[in-house]
Design a protein around this motif. Structure first.
Motif, PDB file in Angstrom:
ATOM      1  N   ILE A  51       5.579   7.409   0.929  1.00 36.85           N
ATOM      2  CA  ILE A  51       6.485   8.144   0.035  1.00 36.85           C
ATOM      3  C   ILE A  51       6.447   9.618   0.411  1.00 36.85           C
ATOM      4  N   LEU A  52       7.562  10.125   0.847  1.00 35.83           N
ATOM      5  CA  LEU A  52       7.617  11.524   1.271  1.00 35.83           C
ATOM      6  C   LEU A  52       8.326  12.342   0.187  1.00 35.83           C
ATOM      7  N   HIS A  53       7.592  13.237  -0.409  1.00 33.99           N
ATOM      8  CA  HIS A  53       8.170  14.067  -1.464  1.00 33.99           C
ATOM      9  C   HIS A  53       8.913  15.242  -0.844  1.00 33.99           C
ATOM     10  N   ASP A  54       9.925  15.717  -1.527  1.00 33.36           N
ATOM     11  CA  ASP A  54      10.711  16.867  -1.060  1.00 33.36           C
ATOM     12  C   ASP A  54      11.066  16.743   0.412  1.00 33.36           C
ATOM     13  N   PHE A  55      11.688  15.665   0.732  1.00 38.04           N
ATOM     14  CA  PHE A  55      11.921  15.367   2.141  1.00 38.04           C
ATOM     15  C   PHE A  55      12.711  16.460   2.852  1.00 38.04           C
ATOM     16  N   GLU A  56      13.582  17.137   2.129  1.00 36.87           N
ATOM     17  CA  GLU A  56      14.400  18.177   2.767  1.00 36.87           C
ATOM     18  C   GLU A  56      13.556  19.310   3.335  1.00 36.87           C
ATOM     19  N   GLN A  57      12.351  19.469   2.791  1.00 38.33           N
ATOM     20  CA  GLN A  57      11.529  20.583   3.248  1.00 38.33           C
ATOM     21  C   GLN A  57      10.786  20.273   4.539  1.00 38.33           C
TER      22      GLN A  57
ATOM     23  N   PHE B  22       0.845  -1.184   0.000  1.00 38.33           N
ATOM     24  CA  PHE B  22       0.000   0.000   0.000  1.00 38.33           C
ATOM     25  C   PHE B  22       0.877   1.229   0.000  1.00 38.33           C
ATOM     26  N   MET B  23       0.477   2.199  -0.803  1.00 35.90           N
ATOM     27  CA  MET B  23       1.324   3.381  -0.912  1.00 35.90           C
ATOM     28  C   MET B  23       0.585   4.635  -0.498  1.00 35.90           C
ATOM     29  N   LEU B  24       1.339   5.533   0.061  1.00 35.69           N
ATOM     30  CA  LEU B  24       0.757   6.807   0.459  1.00 35.69           C
ATOM     31  C   LEU B  24       1.766   7.890   0.116  1.00 35.69           C
ATOM     32  N   HIS B  25       1.313   8.876  -0.641  1.00 34.60           N
ATOM     33  CA  HIS B  25       2.198   9.986  -1.003  1.00 34.60           C
ATOM     34  C   HIS B  25       1.921  11.148  -0.069  1.00 34.60           C
ATOM     35  N   LEU B  26       2.948  11.646   0.581  1.00 34.07           N
ATOM     36  CA  LEU B  26       2.760  12.815   1.437  1.00 34.07           C
ATOM     37  C   LEU B  26       3.795  13.867   1.083  1.00 34.07           C
ATOM     38  N   HIS B  27       3.422  15.111   1.348  1.00 32.67           N
ATOM     39  CA  HIS B  27       4.262  16.240   0.967  1.00 32.67           C
ATOM     40  C   HIS B  27       4.605  17.056   2.212  1.00 32.67           C
ATOM     41  N   PRO B  28       5.583  17.937   2.106  1.00 32.91           N
ATOM     42  CA  PRO B  28       5.975  18.695   3.303  1.00 32.91           C
ATOM     43  C   PRO B  28       4.808  19.421   3.960  1.00 32.91           C
ATOM     44  N   SER B  29       3.817  19.835   3.170  1.00 29.67           N
ATOM     45  CA  SER B  29       2.711  20.573   3.779  1.00 29.67           C
ATOM     46  C   SER B  29       1.868  19.685   4.684  1.00 29.67           C
TER      47      SER B  29
END
Lengths: 550, 690
Positions: free
Chosen positions: B213-219, B140-147
């Protein structure tokens, strides 16, 4: 009673006695070095007491739960964790993950505030009394707290709170009530705080909390750590079914020697049993592989597998293994303690080639170092800042210079007037020596200082002019010196690269993003070594440009 | 800008924003007069009837073909890393090293500097497949973003709610929110997962991984994230979580530098990085424009390639840059020259004989007369090429013939280049220096530099050199080399092989097959299929901000419509009073010192406006037509009343303030309290100032 971990005998005696007889309402356990292990010991100990395996005062029932200060980041979570934990309530998805509630009144909420929480604790207490067949009615419950010494109610709650320092940061309002929980709830409850930080740093002001009963855990002694690591072996060997495995019971004596030496090497650097166990887990499979290889090859040879199989290892083999692998323990410590790599990866890269014991000692050593180097090089290829676009590299260099050189020095370092450049630099060095007093700390020890974008662009211009100007394509006839540099440094691409580097966290923006007034401020967060490598790729003499060279 | 500006302009992840043009909002300004605004391409002289449309269609076809090829190459380039990552995710919970003190949270950092979002999309797509190699492998996948991670509570809530949505699609049970556990309590997720396993668990694959999955992890704020890691690592026995961190930082120890050791100790970090740097550009260009398996409709020339190489290696090494540059050069190719409409096919004789197309046909005739290959030039009209006027059918045949000829030649060139490349690679593998190509090494420009050089100077010398060098090889080496070339020819597509049959039978293969050293520019009508040395409009991709702004202020008319530009091209520089207010003020700004007295500035501005007024008035009196440039002019009466003068003064003041604010907004003015009525200049040394 189950086996107590080596080194924890005193602690477990003390705690068992306290909890099973007359516990102080508030205990503070301070362990600087190995808190996770102490928590585990406490857990096991309380489990034993609650199962009635320890010598508890007759008829007393102990129920306990453990919560930690990081996971409980809101008061609601804390309350729910404590109450559900004490009752042993598990969330059930099909019932909507409801919290625990006594049979008589559903729909009560104990997670709203401290008051409801105290009511909840009393309900838990009532419930547990009933469960254990102790007669307890609601109207006598209120009297109990007042004179509990005489009217003993036989259910004792123990709440262990781990990492109290984080709870103090997240939910400071909970500390005082928790230390006085027995008074507030008027039931037999004991709260144990466990932390790496001493109570003097947690203690709320104005004497709001009573002083705890202190228990300090001493740093683990080396022989205890060794004993602990060896004691793990037996448990591990139970997990394997295959005949050939690195944790075969026959290898225990070899493991004992291995662990002893490992602790000799690593104990000065860390006393944490878990860390040492981590390093041992990473090194052991490689260490024992030659022995296993030998065993399997003999097994293939003939029937005599069982006969020779796990005969005790000769001193010679042990010495040879020690000689081959002990030097790698240092590198394991260096790589694994700061977690530059993980144990699995490390043990794969440092796995020796097969049948190493058949080789003569010198060749065996070489073969090991060669295979390690090969594997490491395949892992590390294609990484690093080598592939950054050229302008990004120049921007990083310029920002590094702007972050380390004082702003006043820019004109002297980069200004190119009519004078000879060399003369200027000599002059500057003399002045620095004169100015540097004993109190002045070198910039590289203070860390990078922030600089405005304009200053960095100006330094970038000077760098480009000096090193890169001849590679610009389509250069028209520019009449004024530096005009093209001016044009190149203000391109959209340059500014976009600055933002890109900021998002990569190679530059750090110190001014807020929404401030329009004035230039944005940045800090360079690339290390000197990385910058030196970049400068080398670009053929820039970085040390000549530093005001205070290393 | 109102509602159209939904985009968050403060987003630090973006380096540019697209603000769509909304004509309704600017309706008070002049209406655009261009009737042909629906068409992408502008009509020009000597154009065919429907020229813009035809060219647009041809562009679309050509670009689609090229884009597909490039995307194939790009997918191929990132496939290896994608496979490795997918493998790592799948095996995160199998084969764990025995004897570790506690379970570690698998954290996979992906350093992706070049491929952008497409890379993660590939990974997601691969992970979404339920079965692979006959084995059940759901995750199972989950996309999350810095916000999603402003603080720990919200962060945990996003993780838990996201996974629950995936696991419990029917929404089986939800109790009263107050009586149930907090929705940011990880135990809720544990319960949900347990329920899922009991209900839908697959026998082969009892515990599907939960991939975050964490996008733009540096943020993401490390203080928040370290708590998330801790909470998640406490429940690994019940929740097989895997963290995929997408990072753009190339320094590949971001985790080490931003997180404390206590957090790192909870994680089992592994790192993957995608291909980056020059290699990508080389692969894409070689596979698209220099590969015998693909025949692009438009071949890019050295002008475009040089700009592309420069921009890619200097400013931005992302794959998108390559696509954008090549797309722009295609657009430019089809936009610039009407003749490019003939790229894919020739219109019928009927279409060409339409009256609108007459000038186009004439242009073609001229081209044929001058361009004609030698055998045609020996036709009866050779004495007077200017009067050479072929019939419509002759033109069509000639263009078709050229197209075929060009294609053939381009193909030969590609094969020739590849053979030379193979020979050079062979030389280098044997330790010889070979040709003057530096393919490897730190300081070398790589294969693209070689291509640029070849395109400019031709193949001649290198072919000769390769021939001489090959002659010096030993017998066995030569046969080895011939084997290499033989294998290459075998790998060519069938139809090409048939053409090259002749050369394959030759002993010295390359001499014959790359006997195309004259280059593609010798074919008639070559510029239909080849961009040649035409430069790339790199100023529009990467402009210099300050100089563009200053140029805009100094020469505003150059940025206006084409008609105005044309008249200015004739050489008459407009007088100061003809410029817009802001430009007038800026000119005066340039004349001043470091500090500007605002009153003096106003006076000088007023003087110019007075001139403007009188000039316009006299012009009006002369022609009786209102000025197209200025608003609110047109004083018809010769004598002015007091009231009118008063009104004029107010207008001048208003215009001054407006222009001043515009300059302020552009950043040319710094306010100061040091001296009353003064502002500071921020821009000096403008070479263009006159």
């Amino acid at each position: 009673m189950a086996q107590v971990l080596p080194g924890y005998e005193l602690f477990s005696d003390e705690l068992t006695t306290l909890i099973s007889t007359f516990p102080p309402p508030f205990i503070y356990v301070h362990d600087q070095e190995s808190l996770p292990i102490t928590c585990r010991v406490t857990d096991a100990l309380l489990n034993n007491i609650s199962l009635g395996e320890s010598s508890v005062q007759p008829g007393a029932k102990v129920k306990h739960t453990r919560v930690d200060g990081i996971s409980c980041f809101t008061t609601r979570l804390f309350y729910e964790a404590v109450i559900n934990g004490l009752v042993g309530h598990q969330a059930d998805w099909e019932e909507g993950c409801s919290n625990w509630a006594p049979e008589e009144d559903l729909g009560v909420r104990w997670n709203e505030n401290l008051d409801t929480f105290l009511h909840g604790l009393r309900a838990v207490h009532r419930h547990l009394c009933k469960q254990n067949g102790i007669s307890s009615t609601s109207n006598t419950a209120s009297d109990k707290g007042k004179d509990k010494q005489s009217q003993y109610d036989n259910v004792r709650l123990v709440i262990v709170v781990e990492r109290i320092e984080r709870l103090r940061d997240n939910l400071p309002e909970l500390i005082v009530p928790l230390t006085r929980l027995a008074e507030l709830a008027r039931i037999d409850v004991s709260v144990i705080f466990m932390s790496q930080v001493g109570w003097q740093d947690i203690r709320p002001p104005f004497g709001a909390s009573p002083d705890p009963y202190y228990i300090d855990i001493n740093p683990p002694a080396k022989e205890n750590v060794v004993k602990y690591l060896i004691s793990n072996f037996a448990e591990l060997s139970k997990r394997f079914d295959e005949t050939v495995n690195p944790y075969h019971p026959a290898l225990q004596s070899l493991y004992t020697h291995f662990v002893t030496f490992l602790c000799d090497v690593c104990f000065p650097f860390t006393h944490d049993q878990q860390e040492l166990q981590y390093i041992a887990a990473a090194r052991w499979p490689g260490f024992v592989k030659p022995v296993l290889d030998r065993y399997t090859s003999h097994g293939e040879d003939g029937e005599a597998q069982e006969a020779m199989s796990w005969a005790p290892h000769t001193e010679e083999i042990r010495m040879r293994l020690a000689k081959l692998f002990n030097p790698s323990l240092n590198s394991a410590l260096e790589a694994l303690l700061p977690r530059q790599t993980n144990a699995t990866e490390w043990s794969q890269t440092h796995e020796p080639p097969p049948n190493i014991l058949n080789l003569p000692p010198l060749q065996a050593n070489q073969a090991i170092s060669k295979s390690t180097a090969d594997k490491r090089s395949t892992l590390e290829s294609g990484s690093g800042m080598k592939n950054l676009p050229k302008m990004c590299k120049y921007i990083l260099l310029a920002s590094f210079l702007a972050s380390t050189n004082p702003a006043k020095s820019d004109l002297r370092m980069f200004g190119r007037g009519l004078d000879e450049k060399k003369r200027k630099r000599k002059f500057t060095q003399r002045t620095t020596k004169a100015n540097v007093g004993p109190a002045k700390i070198p910039q590289r020890l203070i860390g990078p200082s922030p600089f405005p974008l304009d200053r960095m662009i100006a330094i970038l211009g000077a760098l480009l002019e000096e090193n890169d100007a001849d590679t610009w394509i389509g250069s028209r006839e520019f009449l004024i010196a530096g005009e093209q540099t001016d044009l190149e440094t203000m391109r959209v691409g340059v500014l976009a690269d600055v933002m890109e580097l900021t998002s990569m966290r190679l530059l750090h923006r110190t001014s807020p993003a929404d401030r329009l007034d004035g230039p944005p401020m940045f800090k360079c967060v690339v290390s000197y070594e990385d910058c030196l490598a970049l400068a080398k790729q670009l053929d820039v003499a970085l040390n000549d440009l530093l005001w205070d060279p290393v | 800008m109102g509602k159209s500006l939904d985009a968050n302009l403060d987003d630090v992840n973006k380096t540019s924003f697209y603000i769509p043009y909304n004509p309704d909002e600017d309706s008070d300004l002049e209406e655009p007069t261009n009737d042909n605004q629906n068409s992408f391409f502008s009509e020009s002289e000597n154009d065919l009837m429907n020229g813009p449309e035809l060219r647009f269609l041809a562009y679309r076809e050509a670009w689609k073909k090229c884009l597909e090829r490039m995307q194939e190459t790009i997918v191929y380039l990132r496939r290896q890393t994608v496979n490795a990552v997918v493998q790592e995710v799948r095996s995160s919970y199998s084969g764990v090293l025995p004897g570790l003190p506690y379970a570690e949270l698998p954290v996979i950092s992906l350093t992706n500097t070049a491929f952008g979002a497409m890379f993660l999309e590939d990974v997601t797509q691969r992970l979404n497949t339920l079965e692979e190699e006959g084995r059940h492998c759901q995750s199972f996948m989950l996309h999350l973003h810095p916000s999603d991670f402003p603080n720990i509570t919200t962060g945990m809530r996003s993780i838990i709610a996201g996974f629950i949505k995936e696991l419990d699609k029917e929404g089986v049970a939800r109790g009263k929110p107050a009586a149930s556990m907090a929705n940011y309590d990880i135990k809720v997720l544990v319960a949900c997962y347990k329920w899922f396993i009991e209900k839908h668990g697959h026998e082969d694959h009892p515990q599907p991984n939960l991939v975050l999955i964490l996008h733009d992890f540096e943020q993401i704020d490390p203080t928040v994230m370290q708590d998330v890691f801790f909470v998640c690592s406490q429940h690994l026995h019940h929740l097989p979580l895997v963290f995929l961190l997408s990072m753009s930082s190339p320094s590949n120890n971001y985790l080490q530098s931003a997180y404390p050791r206590s957090t790192l100790a909870l994680l089992r970090g592994s790192r993957f990085s995608t291909l980056s740097g020059r290699k990508i550009l080389e692969e894409v260009v070689l596979k698209t424009f220099y590969d015998a398996h693909f025949d692009p409709d438009v071949v890019i020339g050295p002008g475009v390639l040089e700009c592309l190489v420069d921009y890619f290696s200097r400013y931005n090494s992302q794959v998108d840059v390559i696509l954008t540059f090549i797309q722009l050069s295609y657009l430019q190719h089809f936009n610039a020259d009407p003749i490019s409409a003939l790229n894919r096919g020739t219109p019928s004789a009927e279409d060409l004989s339409q009256a609108n197309s007459a000038s186009f046909v004439q242009a073609l005739q001229y081209r044929m007369a001058y361009d004609a290959p030698p055998p045609q030039r020996k036709s009866p009209s050779k004495s007077a090429p200017a009067k050479f006027s072929p019939s419509m059918n002759e033109i069509i045949t000639s263009v078709d013939e050229s197209r075929r000829h060009f294609r053939l030649k381009a193909q030969k060139l590609r094969i020739g280049f590849n053979v030379l490349l193979k020979i050079q690679q062979f030389f280098e593998s044997k330790g010889y220096k070979g040709l003057e190509w530096k393919l490897t090494g730190e300081k070398s420009g790589g294969i693209l530099e070689v291509i640029l050089k070849l395109m400019r100077e031709g193949f001649d010398r290198d072919i000769k050199n390769a021939y001489t060098l090959a002659k010096k090889l030993k017998q066995d080496e030569l046969s080895e080399l011939l084997d290499v070339i033989h294998v290459y020819f075998d790998s060519l597509p069938d139809e090409v092989r048939r053409d090259e049959q002749k050369s394959r039978t030759q002993v010295i293969i390359w001499r014959n097959c790359i006997d195309t050293s004259e280059g593609t520019q010798d074919t008639p009508f070559w510029d239909i299929w080849y961009t040649g040395t035409r430069p790339f409009p790199s100023e529009s991709v990467n402009p210099s901000i300050r100089s563009s702004t200053v140029a805009g202020l100094l020469r505003p008319h150059d940025f206006g419509d084409i008609a105005a530009q044309d008249s200015k091209l004739m050489g008459d520089i407009p007088a100061l009073w003809e410029l817009p207010d802001t430009s007038i003020l800026f000119k005066r700004y340039l004349d001043s010192g470091k500090m500007i007295n605002v009153y003096d500035w106003f006076e000088s501005f007023k003087a110019v406006l007075d001139t403007q007024r009188s000039e316009l008035k006299s012009a009006n009196e002369g022609t009786k037509t209102p000025s197209p440039k200025k608003r609110g002019k047109g004083k018809k009466r010769p004598v002015e009343t007091e009231e009118e003068i008063e009104k004029w003064n107010v207008e001048v003041q208003a215009r001054f303030i407006r222009a001043l604010h515009e300059l302020d907004y552009l950043g040319f003015i710094k306010h100061t309290t040091r001296k009353a009525d003064h502002v500071l200049r921020t821009s000096f040394d403008i070479g263009d100032a006159d």
